[in-house]
Design a protein around this motif. Structure first.
Motif, PDB file in Angstrom:
ATOM      1  N   GLY A  16       0.812  -1.211   0.000  1.00  0.00           N
ATOM      2  CA  GLY A  16       0.000   0.000   0.000  1.00  0.00           C
ATOM      3  C   GLY A  16       0.843   1.257   0.000  1.00  0.00           C
ATOM      4  O   GLY A  16       0.393   2.332   0.417  1.00  0.00           O
ATOM      5  N   ALA A  17       2.089   1.154  -0.483  1.00  0.00           N
ATOM      6  CA  ALA A  17       2.992   2.305  -0.508  1.00  0.00           C
ATOM      7  C   ALA A  17       2.487   3.332  -1.513  1.00  0.00           C
ATOM      8  O   ALA A  17       1.965   2.982  -2.568  1.00  0.00           O
ATOM      9  CB  ALA A  17       4.399   1.849  -0.888  1.00  0.00           C
ATOM     10  N   SER A  18       2.672   4.623  -1.169  1.00  0.00           N
ATOM     11  CA  SER A  18       2.177   5.661  -2.061  1.00  0.00           C
ATOM     12  C   SER A  18       3.184   6.789  -2.296  1.00  0.00           C
ATOM     13  O   SER A  18       3.023   7.567  -3.218  1.00  0.00           O
ATOM     14  CB  SER A  18       0.878   6.248  -1.505  1.00  0.00           C
ATOM     15  N   SER A  19       4.202   6.882  -1.449  1.00  0.00           N
ATOM     16  CA  SER A  19       5.177   7.958  -1.630  1.00  0.00           C
ATOM     17  C   SER A  19       6.574   7.458  -1.249  1.00  0.00           C
ATOM     18  O   SER A  19       6.732   6.351  -0.763  1.00  0.00           O
ATOM     19  CB  SER A  19       4.802   9.147  -0.750  1.00  0.00           C
ATOM     20  N   LYS A  20       7.558   8.334  -1.469  1.00  0.00           N
ATOM     21  CA  LYS A  20       8.942   7.964  -1.165  1.00  0.00           C
ATOM     22  C   LYS A  20       9.148   7.679   0.319  1.00  0.00           C
ATOM     23  O   LYS A  20      10.105   7.012   0.692  1.00  0.00           O
ATOM     24  CB  LYS A  20       9.903   9.048  -1.640  1.00  0.00           C
ATOM     25  N   LYS A  21       8.240   8.162   1.167  1.00  0.00           N
ATOM     26  CA  LYS A  21       8.330   7.877   2.604  1.00  0.00           C
ATOM     27  C   LYS A  21       8.228   6.375   2.858  1.00  0.00           C
ATOM     28  O   LYS A  21       8.735   5.869   3.846  1.00  0.00           O
ATOM     29  CB  LYS A  21       7.191   8.561   3.376  1.00  0.00           C
ATOM     30  N   ASP A  22       7.539   5.673   1.949  1.00  0.00           N
ATOM     31  CA  ASP A  22       7.312   4.232   2.107  1.00  0.00           C
ATOM     32  C   ASP A  22       8.421   3.381   1.495  1.00  0.00           C
ATOM     33  O   ASP A  22       8.314   2.161   1.459  1.00  0.00           O
ATOM     34  CB  ASP A  22       5.974   3.851   1.448  1.00  0.00           C
ATOM     35  N   MET A  23       9.469   4.035   1.045  1.00  0.00           N
ATOM     36  CA  MET A  23      10.562   3.345   0.348  1.00  0.00           C
ATOM     37  C   MET A  23      11.138   2.186   1.182  1.00  0.00           C
ATOM     38  O   MET A  23      11.326   1.083   0.678  1.00  0.00           O
ATOM     39  CB  MET A  23      11.659   4.361   0.038  1.00  0.00           C
ATOM     40  N   GLY A  24      11.417   2.427   2.454  1.00  0.00           N
ATOM     41  CA  GLY A  24      12.001   1.392   3.313  1.00  0.00           C
ATOM     42  C   GLY A  24      11.098   0.184   3.455  1.00  0.00           C
ATOM     43  O   GLY A  24      11.556  -0.963   3.421  1.00  0.00           O
ATOM     44  N   LYS A  25       9.807   0.452   3.581  1.00  0.00           N
ATOM     45  CA  LYS A  25       8.826  -0.624   3.716  1.00  0.00           C
ATOM     46  C   LYS A  25       8.817  -1.487   2.450  1.00  0.00           C
ATOM     47  O   LYS A  25       8.818  -2.716   2.523  1.00  0.00           O
ATOM     48  CB  LYS A  25       7.442  -0.011   3.967  1.00  0.00           C
ATOM     49  N   VAL A  26       8.847  -0.828   1.283  1.00  0.00           N
ATOM     50  CA  VAL A  26       8.818  -1.550   0.007  1.00  0.00           C
ATOM     51  C   VAL A  26      10.117  -2.336  -0.188  1.00  0.00           C
ATOM     52  O   VAL A  26      10.085  -3.521  -0.535  1.00  0.00           O
ATOM     53  CB  VAL A  26       8.589  -0.577  -1.181  1.00  0.00           C
ATOM     54  N   MET A  27      11.259  -1.699   0.067  1.00  0.00           N
ATOM     55  CA  MET A  27      12.552  -2.381  -0.105  1.00  0.00           C
ATOM     56  C   MET A  27      12.641  -3.594   0.822  1.00  0.00           C
ATOM     57  O   MET A  27      13.101  -4.656   0.423  1.00  0.00           O
ATOM     58  CB  MET A  27      13.719  -1.419   0.178  1.00  0.00           C
TER      59      MET A  27
END
Length: 151
Positions: free
Chosen positions: A115-126
């Protein structure tokens, strides 16, 4: 049915072959890999499983690629050529690498899952992607693609 050969067994066999064929590049890379794996085993106080051994190979490959870019920047063609040869040997011990299209699909799927939507979520996605592509994709490529999708 053939029994799968462990990475350490394959390195031992390849070291013997490289000695017989007098392949200095392969021999030095195999020795370096075996040494790195043994050092990691000593550090952990136990034998490495196959995934952990592959992580050691990935780490060594990343170091060689970093060295290669440094040598190229410094204009040291002799050292760059040596690094390219070592990279080619190291790549033989990793699973087949994913294509950029395959990585792109995994990135898109993972962004939807998290549910990532911005660069703030980068760590979660990686953090969610890396276990899926373990040893089969370069972290820099994954990072670049994740940034593309999370504008």
């Amino acid at each position: 049915m053939a029994v799968p050969v462990t990475l350490l067994e394959r390195l031992t066999q390849d070291m013997k072959t490289a000695m017989k064929e007098k392949d200095k590049t392969k021999l030095s890379v195999v020795r370096m890999l075996r040494s790195s794996i043994k050092n990691k085993e000593i550090e952990l106080g136990r034998s490495l499983d196959e995934d952990e051994a592959l992580q050691v190979v990935s780490k060594e490959l990343k170091q060689q690629k970093d060295s290669l870019s440094e040598f190229e920047r410094a204009g040291r063609d002799d050292l760059a050529e040596k690094a390219r040869g070592e990279i080619a040997v190291l790549e033989q011990y990793l699973p087949e690498q994913l294509s950029e299209e395959e990585i792109r699909a995994i990135v898109q799927e993972t962004i939807q899952e998290t549910g990532a939507s911005s660069k703030k979520d980068m760590g979660k996605v990686m953090g969610a992607i890396m276990p899926k592509v373990k040893g089969r994709a370069d972290g820099k490529v994954i990072n670049r693609l994740v940034q593309e999708f999370l504008q």
